[in-house]
Design a protein around this motif. Structure first.
Motif, PDB file in Angstrom:
ATOM      1  N   LEU A 291      -9.481   7.663 -12.400  1.00 21.98           N
ATOM      2  CA  LEU A 291      -9.497   8.704 -11.316  1.00 21.98           C
ATOM      3  C   LEU A 291     -10.693   8.816  -9.990  1.00 21.98           C
ATOM      4  O   LEU A 291     -11.322   8.426  -9.130  1.00 21.98           O
ATOM      5  N   ARG A 292     -11.693   8.533 -11.411  1.00 22.91           N
ATOM      6  CA  ARG A 292     -12.976   8.858 -11.051  1.00 22.91           C
ATOM      7  C   ARG A 292     -13.802   7.192 -10.510  1.00 22.91           C
ATOM      8  O   ARG A 292     -14.847   7.264  -9.196  1.00 22.91           O
ATOM      9  N   TYR A 293     -13.190   6.464 -10.951  1.00 22.77           N
ATOM     10  CA  TYR A 293     -13.620   5.165 -10.072  1.00 22.77           C
ATOM     11  C   TYR A 293     -12.704   5.295  -8.934  1.00 22.77           C
ATOM     12  O   TYR A 293     -13.046   4.265  -7.933  1.00 22.77           O
ATOM     13  N   GLY A 294     -10.998   5.088  -8.896  1.00 23.76           N
ATOM     14  CA  GLY A 294     -11.114   5.866  -7.427  1.00 23.76           C
ATOM     15  C   GLY A 294     -11.421   6.669  -6.324  1.00 23.76           C
ATOM     16  O   GLY A 294     -11.429   5.700  -5.377  1.00 23.76           O
ATOM     17  N   LEU A 295     -11.762   7.260  -6.697  1.00 17.74           N
ATOM     18  CA  LEU A 295     -12.607   7.906  -6.064  1.00 17.74           C
ATOM     19  C   LEU A 295     -14.172   7.647  -5.457  1.00 17.74           C
ATOM     20  O   LEU A 295     -14.237   7.671  -4.291  1.00 17.74           O
ATOM     21  N   VAL A 296     -15.308   6.493  -5.703  1.00 18.00           N
ATOM     22  CA  VAL A 296     -16.077   6.059  -5.856  1.00 18.00           C
ATOM     23  C   VAL A 296     -15.940   5.202  -4.895  1.00 18.00           C
ATOM     24  O   VAL A 296     -16.237   4.806  -3.425  1.00 18.00           O
ATOM     25  N   VAL A 297     -14.381   4.619  -4.753  1.00 14.40           N
ATOM     26  CA  VAL A 297     -13.772   3.157  -4.295  1.00 14.40           C
ATOM     27  C   VAL A 297     -13.571   3.844  -2.711  1.00 14.40           C
ATOM     28  O   VAL A 297     -14.298   3.590  -1.493  1.00 14.40           O
ATOM     29  N   THR A 298     -13.219   4.904  -2.899  1.00 15.60           N
ATOM     30  CA  THR A 298     -12.556   5.631  -1.862  1.00 15.60           C
ATOM     31  C   THR A 298     -13.961   6.024  -0.789  1.00 15.60           C
ATOM     32  O   THR A 298     -14.358   5.789   0.700  1.00 15.60           O
ATOM     33  N   LEU A 299     -14.618   6.607  -1.279  1.00 14.54           N
ATOM     34  CA  LEU A 299     -15.489   7.296  -1.072  1.00 14.54           C
ATOM     35  C   LEU A 299     -16.758   6.373   0.191  1.00 14.54           C
ATOM     36  O   LEU A 299     -16.902   6.036   0.921  1.00 14.54           O
ATOM     37  N   ALA A 300     -17.024   5.009  -0.649  1.00 16.34           N
ATOM     38  CA  ALA A 300     -17.698   3.689  -0.516  1.00 16.34           C
ATOM     39  C   ALA A 300     -17.204   3.194   0.865  1.00 16.34           C
ATOM     40  O   ALA A 300     -17.568   2.763   1.675  1.00 16.34           O
ATOM     41  N   PHE A 301     -15.859   2.454   1.331  1.00 15.72           N
ATOM     42  CA  PHE A 301     -14.531   1.838   2.114  1.00 15.72           C
ATOM     43  C   PHE A 301     -14.567   3.336   3.221  1.00 15.72           C
ATOM     44  O   PHE A 301     -15.059   3.373   4.404  1.00 15.72           O
TER      45      PHE A 301
ATOM     46  N   PHE B 214      -7.666   0.101   4.809  1.00  7.49           N
ATOM     47  CA  PHE B 214      -7.026   0.873   4.019  1.00  7.49           C
ATOM     48  C   PHE B 214      -6.890   2.070   3.261  1.00  7.49           C
ATOM     49  O   PHE B 214      -6.301   2.485   2.819  1.00  7.49           O
ATOM     50  N   ILE B 215      -5.985   2.832   4.469  1.00  5.59           N
ATOM     51  CA  ILE B 215      -5.167   3.801   4.598  1.00  5.59           C
ATOM     52  C   ILE B 215      -3.672   2.809   4.263  1.00  5.59           C
ATOM     53  O   ILE B 215      -2.656   3.636   3.847  1.00  5.59           O
ATOM     54  N   ALA B 216      -3.804   2.477   4.589  1.00 11.42           N
ATOM     55  CA  ALA B 216      -2.582   1.728   4.306  1.00 11.42           C
ATOM     56  C   ALA B 216      -2.668   1.215   2.779  1.00 11.42           C
ATOM     57  O   ALA B 216      -1.914   1.569   2.247  1.00 11.42           O
ATOM     58  N   ALA B 217      -3.736   0.586   2.679  1.00 12.55           N
ATOM     59  CA  ALA B 217      -3.597   0.423   1.125  1.00 12.55           C
ATOM     60  C   ALA B 217      -3.357   1.695   0.277  1.00 12.55           C
ATOM     61  O   ALA B 217      -2.789   1.574  -1.082  1.00 12.55           O
ATOM     62  N   LEU B 218      -3.913   2.087   0.322  1.00 13.94           N
ATOM     63  CA  LEU B 218      -3.753   3.952  -0.505  1.00 13.94           C
ATOM     64  C   LEU B 218      -2.520   4.297  -0.290  1.00 13.94           C
ATOM     65  O   LEU B 218      -2.000   4.477  -1.101  1.00 13.94           O
ATOM     66  N   ALA B 219      -1.304   4.458   1.047  1.00 18.49           N
ATOM     67  CA  ALA B 219      -0.190   4.889   1.366  1.00 18.49           C
ATOM     68  C   ALA B 219       0.782   3.574  -0.041  1.00 18.49           C
ATOM     69  O   ALA B 219       1.569   4.477  -0.911  1.00 18.49           O
ATOM     70  N   ALA B 220       0.240   2.321   0.451  1.00 18.43           N
ATOM     71  CA  ALA B 220       1.175   1.972  -0.825  1.00 18.43           C
ATOM     72  C   ALA B 220       0.712   2.083  -2.974  1.00 18.43           C
ATOM     73  O   ALA B 220       1.416   2.568  -2.710  1.00 18.43           O
ATOM     74  N   ILE B 221      -0.147   2.675  -2.952  1.00 21.59           N
ATOM     75  CA  ILE B 221      -0.910   2.333  -4.224  1.00 21.59           C
ATOM     76  C   ILE B 221       0.205   4.053  -4.739  1.00 21.59           C
ATOM     77  O   ILE B 221       0.381   4.049  -5.600  1.00 21.59           O
ATOM     78  N   LEU B 222       0.050   5.143  -3.438  1.00 27.29           N
ATOM     79  CA  LEU B 222       0.565   6.515  -3.551  1.00 27.29           C
ATOM     80  C   LEU B 222       2.229   6.296  -4.002  1.00 27.29           C
ATOM     81  O   LEU B 222       3.104   6.649  -4.700  1.00 27.29           O
ATOM     82  N   VAL B 223       2.695   5.232  -3.203  1.00 29.04           N
ATOM     83  CA  VAL B 223       4.363   5.107  -2.914  1.00 29.04           C
ATOM     84  C   VAL B 223       4.892   4.460  -4.272  1.00 29.04           C
ATOM     85  O   VAL B 223       5.492   4.642  -5.093  1.00 29.04           O
ATOM     86  N   VAL B 224       3.940   3.709  -4.535  1.00 23.41           N
ATOM     87  CA  VAL B 224       3.679   2.510  -5.968  1.00 23.41           C
ATOM     88  C   VAL B 224       3.931   3.216  -7.034  1.00 23.41           C
ATOM     89  O   VAL B 224       5.201   3.075  -7.934  1.00 23.41           O
ATOM     90  N   GLY B 225       3.036   4.581  -7.012  1.00 23.61           N
ATOM     91  CA  GLY B 225       2.902   5.161  -8.315  1.00 23.61           C
ATOM     92  C   GLY B 225       3.612   6.244  -8.511  1.00 23.61           C
ATOM     93  O   GLY B 225       4.455   6.569  -9.622  1.00 23.61           O
ATOM     94  N   ARG B 226       4.553   6.776  -7.504  1.00 19.02           N
ATOM     95  CA  ARG B 226       5.327   7.650  -7.559  1.00 19.02           C
ATOM     96  C   ARG B 226       6.651   7.170  -8.230  1.00 19.02           C
ATOM     97  O   ARG B 226       7.390   7.665  -8.805  1.00 19.02           O
ATOM     98  N   ARG B 227       7.158   5.985  -8.192  1.00 23.23           N
ATOM     99  CA  ARG B 227       8.627   4.719  -8.476  1.00 23.23           C
ATOM    100  C   ARG B 227       8.165   4.770  -9.876  1.00 23.23           C
ATOM    101  O   ARG B 227       9.518   4.516 -10.272  1.00 23.23           O
TER     102      ARG B 227
END
Length: 91
Positions: free
Chosen positions: A44-54, A77-90
């Motif tokens: 989660l910390r790495y994800g936050l850092v990458v998100t803030l960097a982008f 980047f927004i499309a990639a985040l949406a894809a990650i959230l969709v895959v994570g919920r499955r």
């Protein structure tokens, strides 16, 4: 013909396994659970850092006059985040 002996159910409830375990096994289970929690927190910390960097890169590009590149990077980047959230919920 002889009957097969009934096989024990290999899928036990994790709480039941923990409750029936001895102290040494409980310590191992607790260590593994803590390790998993630490890895999740690190991810989660790495994800936050990458998100803030982008986000900073998009803002910098747009502010420095590269509107098209900043917008494209932001949309991708927004499309990639949406894809990650969709895959994570499955899962």
């Amino acid at each position: 013909m002889s009957e097969r002996p009934a096989e024990p159910d290999r899928r036990m409830d994790p709480l039941q396994v923990f409750a029936e375990a001895d102290e040494q096994t409980r310590a191992v289970i607790e260590r593994e659970l803590q390790r998993d929690a630490d890895l999740n927190a690190r991810g989660l910390r790495y994800g936050l850092v990458v998100t803030l960097a982008f986000l900073a890169a998009c803002v910098f590009l747009i502010a420095s006059g590269h509107d098209t590149e900043g917008t494209i990077l932001g949309v991708m980047f927004i499309a990639a985040l949406a894809a990650i959230l969709v895959v994570g919920r499955r899962r």
